[in-house]
Design a protein around this motif. Structure first.
Motif, short mmCIF file in Angstrom:
data_model
loop_
_atom_site.label_atom_id
_atom_site.label_comp_id
_atom_site.label_asym_id
_atom_site.label_seq_id
_atom_site.Cartn_x
_atom_site.Cartn_y
_atom_site.Cartn_z
N ARG A 5 25.06 99.55 -9.24
CA ARG A 5 25.03 100.99 -9.01
C ARG A 5 23.92 101.67 -9.80
N ARG A 6 23.66 101.21 -11.00
CA ARG A 6 22.60 101.78 -11.81
C ARG A 6 21.25 101.69 -11.10
N LYS A 61 20.79 101.40 -7.84
CA LYS A 61 20.82 102.27 -6.67
C LYS A 61 20.53 103.71 -7.07
N ARG A 62 21.07 104.14 -8.20
CA ARG A 62 20.79 105.50 -8.67
C ARG A 62 19.29 105.67 -8.93
N PHE A 96 23.26 106.03 -1.87
CA PHE A 96 23.37 107.25 -2.66
C PHE A 96 22.27 108.20 -2.20
#
Length: 286
Positions: free
Chosen positions: A241-242, A244-245, A142
Motif C-alpha cells: 500500500r505504501r 501505491k500511495r 488509489f
C-alpha cells in the motif's frame, strides 16, 4: 437476460453481442430515445429476438422497484442479470455536491443490490442463472479525484466475491469484470486525466465486451479485459500500500495544486510511474 446501462459504451456493446445468442433481452437505461434506437438496431439484425425496453433511473430506488414490478406483471423471467450501469465524477471530494455523491452511491451500489436481491432467489430455485457485474479496475487503485467512485467499485468487488462464494453449487454463476481504459467512441461521461500508459492499455469497447462475456461463459470469478491491463492489474496487486500511495501522490498534487512538485517531499512521495491514470470505466449510465 436483463442488461442495465445500455444507452452507451460497454452496456450497449454487451447488448449487441448478446443479441446474437439470447432469445430475449430486457434493456434498461435512463434515455428512452437511446433505448428505442438500440431496440430497432437489434431487431433489424435479429428479427426473431425478443426485446423489452424499460426506461429507468437506477439512482432512484423506487424506480428500480417499478422496473421489477413491471417485469413481474408481464411474466418476464430473468435468467441472467448484467449490472453494468454506473456513474462517476472527477474532482476533489470536498468540492463534490452531496446530491451527486448520493446519486453515485445509489446507482453504483444500491441498484445492483436491489436488482440482485429481487432476481437471484428465483435463479437459485431454478438451479440456473448468472450475475455479471461490470465494475472498474479503478476500484483497486488509489485514485485521487475519484474517491467516491473508487469506493463504490470496491464495494461492488467485495459484494461480488462474497456472493460468488455463497452461490457455489447452486447453478448460478457470478462474475465480475474490471476494465481498464476502454475506447467507447467518446459517448460516455467525461473521463479524468489519464496517465502515460493509458494509450497502451486502452482496448476497443467491442473487445472489452467480448472478453467479458467469454470469461462469464467460463464462470471465471474476475475478468480483466485486455492483455496489457490484465498483467498490469496482477502486478499492481503485488505492490504494498505504501508504494501505491507513492505512485498516485503526483496525481493528487496535480489535482490539488496544479503541479506534482509543490512543497517539501512527503515521506511517501518516492518517485513512481503513474500506472494507469484512472479507471477505464467511469460511466454515466444509471
Amino acid at each position: 437476460m436483463l442488461i442495465t446501462g445500455v444507452s452507451s459504451g460497454i452496456g450497449r456493446e454487451l447488448a449487441r453481442q448478446l443479441a446474437r445468442r439470447a432469445r430475449t433481452l430486457v434493456l434498461v437505461a435512463r434515455s428512452g430515445e437511446r433505448l428505442d434506437a438500440l431496440r430497432e438496431e437489434l431487431l433489424a439484425l435479429n428479427p426473431t429476438l425478443g426485446v423489452w425496453v424499460e426506461q429507468c433511473d437506477l439512482s432512484q430506488p423506487e424506480h428500480v422497484d417499478t422496473l421489477l414490478d413491471s417485469l413481474r406483471r408481464n411474466l418476464i423471467r430473468v435468467d441472467v442479470l448484467v449490472n453494468n450501469a454506473g456513474m462517476g465524477d472527477y474532482g476533489l471530494y470536498e468540492q463534490e455536491s452531496w446530491p451527486r455523491i448520493h446519486q453515485m452511491v445509489q446507482a453504483n451500489m444500491t441498484a445492483p443490490l436491489l436488482l440482485t436481491r429481487r432476481l437471484v432467489r428465483r435463479m437459485v430455485e431454478r438451479k440456473r442463472g448468472g450475475i455479471l457485474n461490470i465494475g472498474s479496475g479503478g476500484g483497486s487503485a488509489f485514485v485521487p479525484g475519484l474517491a467516491v467512485y473508487a469506493a463504490t467499485q470496491r464495494f461492488l468487488d467485495g459484494f461480488t466475491e462474497a456472493l460468488r462464494l455463497e452461490l457455489l453449487g447452486t447453478g448460478v454463476v457470478v462474475t465480475q469484470v474490471a476494465p481498464g481504459p476502454v475506447d467507447t467512441g467518446g459517448d460516455e461521461a467525461a473521463q479524468p486525466p489519464e496517465g502515460p500508459l493509458a494509450a497502451w492499455l486502452r482496448i476497443p469497447v467491442a473487445r472489452c465486451a467480448s472478453e467479458a462475456l467469454a470469461g462469464f461463459e467460463r464462470a471465471e470469478p474476475l475478468v480483466y479485459p485486455g492483455r496489457a491491463h490484465r498483467w498490469m492489474m496482477r502486478l499492481a496487486a503485488l505492490l504494498p500500500r505504501r508504494t501505491k500511495r507513492a505512485v498516485w501522490l503526483p496525481a493528487a498534487r496535480r489535482l490539488r495544486y496544479g503541479t506534482a512538485q509543490l512543497g517539501p517531499a512527503h515521506p511517501e512521495s518516492a518517485p513512481g510511474l503513474l500506472l494507469a491514470g484512472g479507471p477505464g470505466n467511469v460511466r454515466d449510465e444509471a
